[in-house]
Design a protein around this motif. Structure first.
Motif, PDB file in Angstrom:
ATOM      1  N   SER A 294       6.819  -3.958  10.789  1.00 51.56           N
ATOM      2  CA  SER A 294       5.246  -4.947  10.196  1.00 51.56           C
ATOM      3  C   SER A 294       5.041  -3.418   8.930  1.00 51.56           C
ATOM      4  O   SER A 294       4.457  -3.805   8.242  1.00 51.56           O
ATOM      5  CB  SER A 294       4.186  -4.261  11.282  1.00 51.56           C
ATOM      6  N   ILE A 295       5.037  -2.215   9.367  1.00 52.84           N
ATOM      7  CA  ILE A 295       5.108  -1.089   8.087  1.00 52.84           C
ATOM      8  C   ILE A 295       5.609  -1.658   6.787  1.00 52.84           C
ATOM      9  O   ILE A 295       4.652  -1.901   5.384  1.00 52.84           O
ATOM     10  CB  ILE A 295       5.169   0.217   8.517  1.00 52.84           C
ATOM     11  N   ASP A 296       7.011  -1.956   7.001  1.00 54.89           N
ATOM     12  CA  ASP A 296       7.738  -2.605   5.823  1.00 54.89           C
ATOM     13  C   ASP A 296       6.758  -3.697   5.090  1.00 54.89           C
ATOM     14  O   ASP A 296       6.381  -3.672   3.346  1.00 54.89           O
ATOM     15  CB  ASP A 296       8.924  -2.538   6.339  1.00 54.89           C
TER      16      ASP A 296
ATOM     17  N   GLN B 209       4.006  -6.385   0.730  1.00 57.00           N
ATOM     18  CA  GLN B 209       2.669  -7.001   0.595  1.00 57.00           C
ATOM     19  C   GLN B 209       1.882  -6.361  -0.488  1.00 57.00           C
ATOM     20  O   GLN B 209       1.372  -6.617  -1.529  1.00 57.00           O
ATOM     21  CB  GLN B 209       2.019  -7.628   1.462  1.00 57.00           C
ATOM     22  N   ALA B 210       1.670  -4.665  -0.181  1.00 58.03           N
ATOM     23  CA  ALA B 210       1.161  -4.189  -0.974  1.00 58.03           C
ATOM     24  C   ALA B 210       2.058  -4.054  -2.836  1.00 58.03           C
ATOM     25  O   ALA B 210       0.555  -4.474  -3.741  1.00 58.03           O
ATOM     26  CB  ALA B 210       0.480  -2.635  -0.911  1.00 58.03           C
TER      27      ALA B 210
ATOM     28  N   THR C  59       1.309  -5.460  -7.463  1.00 59.37           N
ATOM     29  CA  THR C  59       2.403  -6.498  -8.824  1.00 59.37           C
ATOM     30  C   THR C  59       1.831  -8.043  -9.648  1.00 59.37           C
ATOM     31  O   THR C  59       1.453  -8.025 -10.876  1.00 59.37           O
ATOM     32  CB  THR C  59       3.992  -6.761  -8.777  1.00 59.37           C
ATOM     33  N   ARG C  60       1.282  -8.346  -8.740  1.00 62.79           N
ATOM     34  CA  ARG C  60       0.514  -9.241  -9.150  1.00 62.79           C
ATOM     35  C   ARG C  60      -1.492  -8.726 -10.201  1.00 62.79           C
ATOM     36  O   ARG C  60      -1.074  -9.832 -11.056  1.00 62.79           O
ATOM     37  CB  ARG C  60      -0.099 -10.299  -8.350  1.00 62.79           C
TER      38      ARG C  60
END
Length: 366
Positions: free
Chosen positions: A77-79, A84-85, A90-91
């Motif tokens: 979950s942390i990974d 996602q962060a 990047t987005r």
């Protein structure tokens, strides 16, 4: 054999257990107790001890497995949150870069559009200025034309009208009557020449004048023009012709070339009351025919030497003429492929020079 199997089960279960000292010590006691029972032959009690050990190891194994799975799930979950962060970051950078690129393209496009519109504005302004200059020049030329023509036509018309009326007088003797006829004839010719100048400048201006170009001998032409003007000149200056070539044939319009020579010589007689007027002909170093009219008159001021070839330009307002003669000469010479100018090195009066190609090869003269 039984011991090995039991030991394998226990070790398999214990291998997944956390290394807690108290739990390891308790399991060792259960294990020793079961071993002693096996040595005494109390197999049933030993089996129960082994069963307890197996159940304990299974319970611990399940607990440890659940904990490890939970730890792995938390780590995943942390990974995933970190991924996602990073993806969102990047987005975000992609979005910022895209916005900056769009703004830069928009700015560049705006600058290009503004530059194009500025060039169009400058071009339109220049066209407007040129049109304004042409309109002002046209108005000025029109005013000069009307002023000059009203003055130039009025004088011969008054002479024709006055002397025509005088001819009706009965008491007039034959000598006076002949003088009146001469004055009327002279002023009539002057009117015809004025109208001819206006027609010529109009025809040349709209390029409707036709040229009849052919091969002509110009030495004889120059002699005939000098002889004709010598008979009708209104000056005491001597008009002569000089050349070092016995004959020279060029491709030209004979009538137009004669018109140029007559205009230049007549113009010289207006400002040379005495002295000499010389028409000269030679072939210059470029292989062109070079004509010149040199006089000993008042000369042409340096500041007016270029302006005299303009329309309605007159060197002296008191001298009769429309100011179109030299302008017509320049237009005809340019149409025939030559050029005309004032010789600034000559200081004994005025010297006008014009060149003419020997052939019209490669040129279309209409």
């Amino acid at each position: 054999m039984k011991r090995l199997i039991s030991l394998a089960f226990v070790l398999f279960g214990l291998s997944f257990l956390p290394l807690d000292a108290e739990e390891v010590g308790g399991d060792s006691l259960y294990w020793l107790d079961a071993e002693q029972k096996m040595e005494r032959g109390d197999y049933e009690e030993a089996a129960k001890g082994y069963s307890k050990l197996i159940e304990r190891s299974d319970s611990l194994f399940r607990t440890c497995t659940v904990d490890r799975v939970e730890d792995m799930r938390k780590k995943y979950s942390i990974d995933e949150l970190e991924w996602q962060a990073n993806r969102q970051q990047t987005r975000l950078w992609e979005l910022i870069f895209g916005v900056l690129l769009f703004l830069l393209s928009l700015l560049l496009g705006g600058l290009i559009y503004l530059g194009r519109e500025r060039r169009k504005l400058i071009k339109s302004r220049n066209q407007y200025q040129e049109a304004k200059t042409l309109a002002e020049e046209s108005i000025r030329n029109k005013s000069l034309f009307l002023s000059n023509m009203s003055h130039e036509i009025r004088t011969p018309l008054n002479a024709v009208a006055g002397f025509s009326e005088l001819l009706t007088t009965q008491e007039l003797d034959e000598a006076t009557r002949a003088q009146c006829n001469d004055v009327i004839h002279l002023n009539s010719n002057l009117l015809i020449n004025l109208i001819g100048d206006v027609v010529d400048i109009s025809c040349l201006d709209i390029t409707n004048m036709k040229f009849d170009v052919g091969s002509h001998e110009v030495v004889a032409l120059c002699r005939n023009v000098v002889r004709m003007l010598g008979n009708i000149k209104q000056t005491s200056a001597v008009i002569d012709f000089k050349t070092e070539v016995p004959m020279l044939t060029i491709e030209t319009d004979l009538c137009r070339l004669q018109q140029i020579l007559i205009n230049l010589l007549v113009n010289a007689t207006k400002f040379t009351k005495e002295g000499s007027i010389t028409l000269a002909l030679k072939v210059n170093e470029c292989g062109w025919a070079e004509f010149s009219v040199m006089d000993t008159g008042c000369g042409i001021p340096v500041e007016k030497q270029k302006a005299i070839f303009g329309r309605f330009e007159k060197l002296h307002e008191g001298v009769q003429g429309t100011g179109l003669g030299l302008s017509i000469c320049k237009l005809i010479i340019n149409r025939l492929g030559g050029d005309i100018w004032v010789d600034q090195a000559y200081t004994g009066g005025a010297r006008l020079v014009f060149t003419h190609p020997l052939t019209q090869e490669g040129r279309v003269v209409q």
